[in-house]
Design an enzyme around this catalytic site. Structure first.
Site, PDB file in Angstrom:
ATOM      1  N   PRO A  81      13.584  84.721  24.590  1.00  0.00           N
ATOM      2  CA  PRO A  81      14.081  85.772  23.294  1.00  0.00           C
ATOM      3  C   PRO A  81      13.215  86.257  22.410  1.00  0.00           C
ATOM      4  CG  PRO A  81      14.184  82.680  22.832  1.00  0.00           C
ATOM      5  CD  PRO A  81      13.299  82.962  23.457  1.00  0.00           C
ATOM      6  N   CYS A 134       7.725  73.940  27.627  1.00  0.00           N
ATOM      7  CA  CYS A 134       8.103  73.180  25.926  1.00  0.00           C
ATOM      8  C   CYS A 134       9.007  72.157  26.905  1.00  0.00           C
ATOM      9  CB  CYS A 134       9.417  74.000  25.304  1.00  0.00           C
ATOM     10  SG  CYS A 134      10.706  74.535  26.366  1.00  0.00           S
TER      11      CYS A 134
END
Length: 439
Positions: free
Chosen positions: A256, A376
């Site tokens: 994002p 992540c």
């Protein structure tokens, strides 16, 4: 969509709609909340919806088992929203600990609001029973898929249980202060004046930690771009890259856009090219840049990062950031629905994609340049094993050390292969970093 006035029933009905979509229709929690929350006028109602949804999704099997034990026969599929509403009601009683009378009454009214007037009595009776008898404790990690729990055990041994426990705890809220708009210390003072306590982490140059999360509307000048919400581990990416001023940088898989924005906030001379395969996510990234005063900075391209001829002009980059698509197993505490959507077969597809991205993007890097591979994830197949395999097949690649801020050093066959932070370490998400230098 018109705004929704504050009502005790309204946020509970909205929470039930969100949970129905996530639990029973395979939708993304983040995407559902992005649509459901804005119409609520009162930030307290928005916070309640989020709190209910996260409480249910952190222990869905516990609540569903309790409901099944209370019912003589299961609710039919057509009543999925009633089931979701009952789970929301249980979560209000335990673990949220809301005043029982008000929580039950508002949840019963939400059943009527959802068009289930004929089942309002059932909702009332079951919630009253839960209030009297309590809910069974159960296994707090039962919603983790068995294959994933086995993988964590294989990867982390005795630390696997600590990973599960940390992933079940609500995280703090981390802010990234926009260096173009002011200093971290000045913004901390502004927060204090607004009655919001923030903690400084000396390892993070632009970060503030809020142990009591706040709605972004409560943050001074959020809409004016003074600050963004970004986890500590994600903010460390800018430090791991260690860019020189005015560097030409590629951010592949950019949406994002928080990491790209962080780099631009730090260096007004940065030459950024950001590539994102999803055009809709790229549009949202442009909107975020505009809020931060970064509109027009860099080239934002909708393209497949592995298809170099479709977007790359052939001019090498000084640095490449590859924040690779991954299992997201390091951010379960922020996105608990990851456990609902992830399948064992996903891992092979993800590791193959990560390898393709590494090989393709290495070609765009100038000699002497740096590629930062980040995920992540907390799974070794996506992290140190992926890096070790890349080093083995890439003659001009070498790994560079990072310091203790980036977590524990990990190795494969005695050779360094990156750094891993596990969930909760340093207050941040689970994250992996490997800085690779091109000879």
């Amino acid at each position: 969509m018109s705004a929704v006035a504050s009502s005790g029933a309204a946020p509970r009905a909205i929470a039930a709609n969100v949970l129905d979509a996530v639990l029973y229709r395979g939708r993304s929690l983040k995407a559902e909340l992005a649509v459901a929350l804005p119409p609520l006028l009162d930030p307290r109602d928005r916070a309640l919806v989020e709190a209910i949804c996260f409480a249910v999704l952190r222990q869905p099997q516990r609540f569903q088992a309790a409901l099944d034990s209370f019912l003589a026969r299961p609710l039919p599929k057509r009543d999925a929203k009633v089931r979701a509403l009952l789970l929301a009601g249980f979560a209000q009683l335990d673990p949220l600990g809301l005043p029982a009378h008000a929580a039950v009454a508002a949840t019963v009214e939400a059943a009527r609001m959802l068009g289930h007037e004929h089942q309002a009595g059932l909702v009332n009776a079951l919630l009253r029973r839960a209030q009297r008898e309590g809910l069974p404790a159960g296994d707090p990690h039962a919603h983790w898929p068995q294959w994933l729990r086995a993988q964590l055990q294989a990867d982390w041994g005795d630390e696997a249980e600590a990973v599960l426990a940390a992933s079940a705890i609500a995280p703090p809220m981390w802010l990234r202060v926009n260096a173009r708009r002011g200093s971290r210390d000045d913004y901390r003072i502004r927060l204090q004046e607004a009655g919001i306590e923030a903690v400084v982490d000396p390892a993070l140059a632009n970060a503030l930690r809020l142990d009591t999360p706040q709605p972004v509307a409560a943050l001074p000048d959020f809409e004016a771009g003074a600050v963004s919400v970004q986890d500590a581990s994600a903010q460390l990416v800018a430090d791991a890259l260690a860019l020189k001023g005015g560097a030409r940088v590629l951010d592949a898989c950019a949406a994002p856009g928080g990491k790209a924005a962080h780099l631009l906030e730090r260096d007004p001379e940065l030459q950024l090219v950001a590539v994102e395969i999803d055009a809709a996510r790229l549009r949202r990234m442009r909107t975020g840049f505009a809020r931060l005063g970064l509109a027009g900075r860099g080239r934002l391209l909708a393209a497949d990062a592995t298809a170099l001829p479709t977007w790359w002009d052939g001019v090498p980059f000084d640095a490449v950031l590859l924040d690779a698509p991954c299992s997201a197993t390091g951010i379960v505490r922020r996105q608990p629905d990851v456990l609902l959507h992830r399948r064992e077969s996903d891992l092979a597809a993800l590791t193959a994609l990560q390898a393709r991205l590494l090989d393709a993007l290495w070609a765009t890097l100038a000699p002497g340049g740096t590629l930062l591979y980040a995920t992540c994830s907390i799974l070794k197949a996506e992290n140190d094993a992926q890096v070790a395999a890349f080093l083995a097949r890439t003659a001009d690649a070498a790994i560079e050390p990072l310091d203790a801020r980036f977590g524990r050093a990990v190795s494969v066959g005695g050779q360094p292969a990156g750094h891993q932070r596990l969930p909760g370490e340093g207050g941040g998400d689970g994250f992996f970093y490997a800085r690779l230098r091109k000879a």
